[in-house]
Design a protein around this motif. Sequence first.
Motif, PDB file in Angstrom:
ATOM      1  N   GLU A   1       0.887  -1.058  -0.137  1.00  0.00           N
ATOM      2  CA  GLU A   1       0.030   0.001   0.021  1.00  0.00           C
ATOM      3  C   GLU A   1       0.882   1.124   0.051  1.00  0.00           C
ATOM      4  O   GLU A   1       1.857   1.179   0.578  1.00  0.00           O
ATOM      5  N   ASN A   2       0.324   2.266  -0.530  1.00  0.00           N
ATOM      6  CA  ASN A   2       1.079   3.592  -0.450  1.00  0.00           C
ATOM      7  C   ASN A   2       1.112   3.866   0.913  1.00  0.00           C
ATOM      8  O   ASN A   2       0.389   3.884   1.786  1.00  0.00           O
TER       9      ASN A   2
ATOM     10  N   GLU B   1      -1.694   8.488  -8.491  1.00  0.00           N
ATOM     11  CA  GLU B   1      -2.477   7.500  -9.296  1.00  0.00           C
ATOM     12  C   GLU B   1      -1.931   6.011  -9.024  1.00  0.00           C
ATOM     13  O   GLU B   1      -2.668   5.081  -9.361  1.00  0.00           O
TER      14      GLU B   1
ATOM     15  N   ASN C   1      -1.418   2.764  -6.781  1.00  0.00           N
ATOM     16  CA  ASN C   1      -2.001   1.947  -5.880  1.00  0.00           C
ATOM     17  C   ASN C   1      -1.449   0.527  -5.592  1.00  0.00           C
ATOM     18  O   ASN C   1      -0.102   0.197  -6.400  1.00  0.00           O
ATOM     19  N   LYS C   2      -2.055  -0.395  -5.066  1.00  0.00           N
ATOM     20  CA  LYS C   2      -1.304  -1.490  -4.592  1.00  0.00           C
ATOM     21  C   LYS C   2      -0.925  -2.446  -5.696  1.00  0.00           C
ATOM     22  O   LYS C   2       0.312  -3.158  -5.842  1.00  0.00           O
ATOM     23  N   GLU C   3      -1.660  -2.173  -6.818  1.00  0.00           N
ATOM     24  CA  GLU C   3      -1.364  -3.060  -8.013  1.00  0.00           C
ATOM     25  C   GLU C   3      -0.486  -2.441  -9.156  1.00  0.00           C
ATOM     26  O   GLU C   3      -0.168  -2.962 -10.160  1.00  0.00           O
ATOM     27  N   SER C   4      -0.041  -1.150  -8.984  1.00  0.00           N
ATOM     28  CA  SER C   4       0.772  -0.556  -9.963  1.00  0.00           C
ATOM     29  C   SER C   4       2.016  -0.954 -10.148  1.00  0.00           C
ATOM     30  O   SER C   4       2.730  -1.557  -9.228  1.00  0.00           O
TER      31      SER C   4
ATOM     32  N   HIS D   1      -2.894  13.664  -3.946  1.00  0.00           N
ATOM     33  CA  HIS D   1      -3.238  12.565  -4.923  1.00  0.00           C
ATOM     34  C   HIS D   1      -2.045  11.883  -5.641  1.00  0.00           C
ATOM     35  O   HIS D   1      -1.258  12.660  -6.262  1.00  0.00           O
TER      36      HIS D   1
END
Length: 277
Positions: free
Chosen positions: A86-87, A115, A117-120, A113
């Motif tokens: 996670e960020n 862009e 996320n965990k899957e990036s 903000h």
Amino acid sequence: NIDSNTFTYTGKQHEPTISSTITDFTVHIFPFTTKVNSGSYNEAINIELYKNNTLYKSLQIPYQYQISKLPLTIEAPTIHREYGKENPNFNIVFDGFIDGEDNSVLSIQPQIHCEANKESAVGDYDIILSGAEATNYNIEYKKGLLTIIPADQQITWEQDLNDLKVGDQIMLSATTNSGLPVSYIVTDERIASIYTVKNMVYLDCAKEGKTTIRAIQNGDNNHNAAIRVTKNINISTSTAIHHINTTKKSNNNIYDLYGNTIKKTRPHQIYIDNGKK
């Protein structure tokens, strides 16, 4: 005369210097202080004119002045994290507040903000700030950067490869915590080799002897290579079981019930026709 009509926000009132060039009267100028917050103001300075110690006239002198905002920089962080996590919290830095003030004086707090996320995937992602408002500060934003780096991964291989025999076909079961597939290398492929059937990997025990087999995962764009796991294997010749044909005799050979010669190059368990060893 008033020495200035432009000021910069300080969190306090300003006191302009006011003087008079009138010579025919004694001039009494009432104390005047500006507003605290930034903005444009139209006010009046009160003056009394005296002659022979007698009030002659009261006046209000229009006074227009400007209190300017201070610059305030709001900066997003430059940080990194591993792929698949996670960020982290994005800690914002404020630069420009006067002593005693902090971001609590903002009428609207900044929005942040990113862009990612965990899957990036692995790469760089801007961290963008916007939306803050303040009565007494002109806001400038500095974007930050989130760098996603490849994640470490580990191979788990608890499979027991002891007591292997020539001819065994063993499905290999090493896994990674990343979910990436494991490949295998055998040091001496004359003794054993690797093959795949329907995405399942097998060890083919071809010959008696000792060798090593290594489980490997070399990583991808989002994962570092895993530390290899090595197992030593010892393949032995399996013990053959035969039933002897006692009706077929030879001085040099032993025959099974089907008339086939039983080779003498490996250990055998021999049973005669009545099942006795």
